[in-house]
Structures are given as structure tokens and as C-alpha cells.
Design an enzyme around this catalytic site. Structure first.
Site, short mmCIF file in Angstrom:
data_model
loop_
_atom_site.label_atom_id
_atom_site.label_comp_id
_atom_site.label_asym_id
_atom_site.label_seq_id
_atom_site.Cartn_x
_atom_site.Cartn_y
_atom_site.Cartn_z
N TYR A 242 -3.30 5.55 -2.92
CA TYR A 242 -3.36 4.20 -3.48
C TYR A 242 -4.69 4.00 -4.20
CZ TYR A 242 -4.14 -0.83 -3.61
OH TYR A 242 -4.43 -2.10 -4.03
O1 LIG Z 1 -8.84 -4.34 -0.34
C1 LIG Z 1 -7.95 -3.67 -0.83
O2 LIG Z 1 -8.06 -3.16 -1.92
C2 LIG Z 1 -6.72 -3.38 -0.05
O3 LIG Z 1 -6.58 -4.39 0.94
C3 LIG Z 1 -5.50 -4.20 1.80
O4 LIG Z 1 -5.64 -2.98 2.50
P1 LIG Z 1 -6.31 -3.00 3.93
O5 LIG Z 1 -7.71 -3.46 3.87
O6 LIG Z 1 -6.05 -1.67 4.53
O7 LIG Z 1 -5.48 -4.17 4.64
P2 LIG Z 1 -4.49 -4.14 5.88
O8 LIG Z 1 -3.39 -3.20 5.65
O9 LIG Z 1 -4.14 -5.54 6.18
O10 LIG Z 1 -5.42 -3.58 7.04
C4 LIG Z 1 -6.56 -4.32 7.46
C5 LIG Z 1 -7.21 -3.60 8.62
O11 LIG Z 1 -6.31 -3.59 9.72
C6 LIG Z 1 -6.16 -2.27 10.20
N1 LIG Z 1 -4.80 -2.12 10.71
C7 LIG Z 1 -3.75 -2.19 9.88
C8 LIG Z 1 -2.46 -2.08 10.35
C9 LIG Z 1 -2.26 -1.87 11.73
O12 LIG Z 1 -1.14 -1.78 12.21
N2 LIG Z 1 -3.34 -1.81 12.51
C10 LIG Z 1 -4.62 -1.93 12.06
O13 LIG Z 1 -5.57 -1.86 12.83
C11 LIG Z 1 -6.46 -1.37 9.03
O14 LIG Z 1 -6.89 -0.11 9.49
C12 LIG Z 1 -7.55 -2.15 8.33
O15 LIG Z 1 -8.77 -1.85 8.88
C13 LIG Z 1 -4.22 -4.17 1.01
O16 LIG Z 1 -3.13 -3.91 1.89
C14 LIG Z 1 -4.26 -3.14 -0.07
O17 LIG Z 1 -3.08 -3.24 -0.84
C15 LIG Z 1 -5.49 -3.30 -0.92
O18 LIG Z 1 -5.35 -4.41 -1.74
#
Ligand SMILES: O=C(O)[C@H]1O[C@H](OP(=O)(O)OP(=O)(O)OC[C@H]2O[C@@H](n3ccc(=O)[nH]c3=O)[C@H](O)[C@@H]2O)[C@H](O)[C@@H](O)[C@H]1O
Length: 431
Positions: A242
Site C-alpha cells: 500500500y
Molecule cells: O495513515 C495512513 O496513511 C493509513 O492510515 C490507516 O492505516 P493504519 O494507521 O494502519 O490504521 P488502522 O488500520 O486503523 O490501524 C491503526 C492501528 O491499530 C492497529 N491494529 C489494527 C487492526 C487490528 O486488528 N489490531 C490493531 O492493533 C494497527 O497495527 C495500527 O497500529 C488507513 O487504514 C490506511 O488506509 C492509511 O490511510
């Protein structure tokens, strides 16, 4: 009834015909008559095929008209009406991904202040399409028309630019999600690379060329450890496909700026959340599971360090998007030719105060008044980065960007929306 040959070759009265002549002539007539019959059958079959084909095309255009996919006169009128500007010095904006989370909010904000807005969305099923349809209904209720189509459809894009002289494109259509890239890598290439190029080609060919503001991502910082992340920091160590496609998008848009004079503003969004959000994101899926009494999985980093995100509330992001549109310089090209240098900008849009995932869960528990069943696991090398933290001084200076909603407040607003949208009462489980 007279035989067919007689009808075609009536006997000439008063003319003698001997037997031999008669028999040869008769065979000739029979043979000719059967050729004629075949000819008539062939005509009949051709007519039948032609009417079948025209019926098919009639049905085709009928369906197109009814379902409002692109092409009909009615569709063109809807596009034109939606693009109408209702304020002095307003803009007409094509918003891609308009039925998405950020797309919906930005479209509403632009329409509210009198700009013309035409939405575009392919309504794919990456997450619950009924939520996208509900957002679409919300947009329709504010007289925003959404074209159902894909950014990879060059003919449809050309048609849109033919109908409306868009001043701006707010490009938000993308395959989002960090971890899903391991399941379906091709969908990222399709939307974030191929789709982006198709859109840029359409913008480059448009006359006038629009200015483009588009969604990059905080994930481009990848394994960068310098905190907070500044736009000039290295972005050559992506941790997920991504992130790699978003980084590629920054390079691709740069070439279109350089060769064709397209005005480009790339926005690195930091984990955007809020009402009408994306069900695949942690805060959203955690809310659903907590309410349903199901466990949630919390990832943990190296050496048992909690992961942290610079969670950014949707209203702040919308202000950053609108500020970018307002300050975007004009594209300089026309007819696919550059006429002079055009703006190329990249901004972080974050909150500047990272919060750990367990702390975010604690806030949800408080707002939902339900304890989560937490299951903590070590991070699996799934594309996640340990933390994100935005330096927003550039956006503050150039766009007047100033986030005002902290995570506690923003999650309260999200939970209120969630409970009302899903018609949730504490006894009822959410589908
Ligand atoms: O800033 C971005 O550019 C991206 O932001 C977002 O990604 P992330 O920051 O990864 O958000 P998100 O999935 O909510 O996980 C948040 C936290 O929860 C943790 N996480 C997640 C899922 C889970 O089951 N458990 C968990 O601990 C996970 O490890 C993480 O630490 C957008 O989805 C992406 O499309 C893009 O826009």
C-alpha cells in the site's frame, strides 16, 4: 393460388412453346425458383438478425438510462447540474472516491459553500457497499450527483471533462488499507497506479487542465525513525505494498507536473477517523466487536512496545483538503502541452499528537461503556509501522491547517454516529 414460378414469370399469352423447350424451361424455372426461395430466406434471416441486434442495443441504452451509468442525455444533465457553481469565484470539482469516507465529507463541505461538485465512485466491495450507498444517498440529498464508474475508464473520464470544465480534481479514489495489500496486491496496482495514471491522462488532455489535489499517505514514511515525520524525510523504505503504491503515486504525479504542467498537491493523511468512517480500520472494527462482545486483537511492536498512531479527525482533514484546493496554483498546460512551470506540493495532514492503540481502546471503552475483550499479539510483519507522528508546519504555513479535535473528542463523536447509524441499543447486536 398460382405456383411461385408463375407469379414470378407469368406465361405470355399467344406464344407457342414446344415440349422440349417447355421441359428445359421448367427445370430452369424450378432451379431459379429455388434460388429465389433461398434468397428470400436469406433476406428474412438478415432482417431477423438486424432487428435482434437493434433490440439488444435499445435494451442496452435503456438500462444505461435507467441505472444512470454514464452516457445518456439524462446523465449528462445530472452531471452539469451538479457541477454548477453557486458562489463568486467558486470552483467546480470532480471528487473521485466520493462515496468513500473522506470523499463524502469533502464533497459535502464544498457543496455547502457553493462550489460545484460531481462525485465519482466505483462502489467496490472492499468493505460493506451498503455504507457507501448510504453515503451516496446523503450526497444526493444535498444535490451532489455521483457517477458510478471506475477511474480506469478513460472514455468515461474523457466524457466527464467534455461536459464540464472542472477547475479542480480532488482525487480520493484508492485501494486503502495497509494489511489487505498482502491478501489482494493486484487491487492496489489497479487503483493506486493504473487508475491514477488513467486519471492524470484525462486531466492532462482536458482543456482547461484542472488543478489536482490527491490523497497520499503517512505510510510513505515507512521505516523512517526520525520523529516527527517531515515532508523532506526519506520515503524510500515502505513497509507495505500500500505504502509503495502511494509513494509511486507521488513520483507519477511529479512526472505529470514536470511534463504537462499539471498543478499537483499530494496530501499525506495520518490515520483519519470519524463519523461515516471505514469499517476496515481499527477504531471502527474494535467498536463493532466491543459492542458484540467479541474479542479484539491488539498488535504490539518489537520489545513489547505499544504501536502508536497520529490519529486525525475527519473535520480537520476536510479543512486541509479544502485549504489545498483553495491555494492550488493553476495547471499551465493545454492540449496536452506544458506552457510553463506548475505547482508541485506535498503536505502532511496529521494531528501532531500520537496515541497508542491500547489508549485508543481505553477511550472507546469509556464512550461505549463496555469493557473490551483484549487479545494482544506481537506484530506479525504485516506491513504495519510502529508509530506515526506528523510535523505539520508546512501545512500550517501554506494552507492555514490547524487541527482542533483531539482523539478523545473525535472518538466520542464517532461513537455517537455509530450508535445512531446502526440503530444500536445496548441489548441489540450490530450486524
Ligand atoms: O495513515 C495512513 O496513511 C493509513 O492510515 C490507516 O492505516 P493504519 O494507521 O494502519 O490504521 P488502522 O488500520 O486503523 O490501524 C491503526 C492501528 O491499530 C492497529 N491494529 C489494527 C487492526 C487490528 O486488528 N489490531 C490493531 O492493533 C494497527 O497495527 C495500527 O497500529 C488507513 O487504514 C490506511 O488506509 C492509511 O490511510
Amino acid at each position: 393460388m398460382r405456383p411461385l414460378e408463375e407469379q414470378l414469370y407469368p406465361s405470355t399469352p399467344g406464344k407457342f412453346k414446344d415440349k422440349t423447350y417447355y421441359s428445359v424451361n421448367r427445370q430452369f424455372h424450378r432451379c431459379f425458383a429455388s434460388t429465389s426461395t433461398m434468397f428470400l430466406w436469406a433476406l428474412f434471416l438478415i432482417a431477423l438478425t438486424a432487428s435482434y441486434l437493434s433490440f439488444q442495443s435499445f435494451m442496452d441504452s435503456g438500462t444505461r438510462y435507467l441505472s444512470s451509468t454514464w452516457g445518456s442525455l439524462h446523465w449528462e444533465k445530472q452531471v452539469r447540474d451538479s457541477a454548477q457553481i453557486h458562489r463568486v469565484n467558486g470552483m467546480s470539482v470532480l471528487v473521485t472516491g466520493a462515496a468513500g469516507f473522506v470523499g463524502t465529507h469533502v464533497s459535502l463541505a464544498l457543496k455547502k459553500r457553493g462550489d460545484g461538485v460531481v462525485g465519482l465512485d466505483n462502489f467496490n466491495n472492499y468493505y460493506d457497499p451498503s455504507l457507501k450507498k448510504a453515503r451516496k444517498n446523503l450526497l444526493n440529498s444535498q444535490n451532489i450527483f455521483i457517477v458510478e464508474g471506475d477511474i480506469n475508464d478513460a472514455r468515461m473520464l474523457a466524457k466527464l471533462f467534455d461536459i464540464v470544465a472542472f477547475t479542480h480534481v480532488m482525487h480520493l479514489a484508492a485501494q486503502a488499507g495497509v494489511r489487505y495489500a498482502m491478501e489482494n496486491p493486484q487491487s492496489y496496482v489497479h487503483s493506486n497506479i493504473a487508475g491514477l495514471v488513467t486519471l492524470l491522462e484525462a486531466c492532462k488532455n482536458a482543456n482547461p487542465q484542472p488543478a489536482i489535489v490527491w490523497a497520499s499517505s503517512s505510510s510513505v514514511y515507512g521505516l523512517n525513525e526520525k520523529v516527527p515525520f517531515s515532508e523532506s524525510d526519506r520515503t524510500d523504505q515502505p513497509a507495505s505494498l500500500y505504502a509503495a503504491t502511494k509513494k509511486a503515486g507521488e513520483e507519477i504525479t511529479h512526472t505529470y507536473n514536470h511534463i504537462y504542467g499539471l498543478s499537483i498537491t499530494g496530501l499525506r493523511f495520518f490515520t483519519v477517523y470519524g463519523p461515516w468512517g471505514r469499517p476496515d480500520m481499527a477504531y471502527f472494527s474494535f467498536t463493532r466487536n466491543i459492542l458484540q462482545g467479541k474479542p479484539i486483537t491488539i498488535y504490539r511492536g518489537k520489545n513489547r512496545v505499544d504501536l502508536a498512531r497520529d490519529f486525525t479527525y475527519i473535520d480537520d482533514i476536510v479543512k486541509g483538503c479544502v485549504g489545498s484546493l483553495d491555494t492550488a496554483g493553476k495547471s499551465t498546460g493545454s492540449g496536452g502541452k506544458k506552457r510553463g512551470p506548475a505547482t508541485y506540493r506535498i503536505f502532511n495532514l496529521g494531528n501532531t499528537s500520537p496515541v497508542t492503540v491500547p489508549m485508543m481502546v481505553g477511550m472507546l471503552e469509556k464512550h461505549l461503556k463496555v469493557k473490551a475483550k483484549k487479545h494482544t499479539v506481537d506484530m506479525l510483519g504485516n506491513g504495519d509501522v510502529p508509530f506515526t507522528h506528523a510535523n505539520i508546519s508546512s501545512a500550517r504555513k501554506e494552507l492555514g491547517y490547524k487541527p482542533t479535535t483531539d482523539l478523545q473528542t473525535g472518538l466520542r463523536k464517532f461513537v455517537r454516529w455509530y450508535l445512531s447509524y446502526y440503530g444500536y441499543s445496548q441489548e441489540k447486536s450490530v450486524k
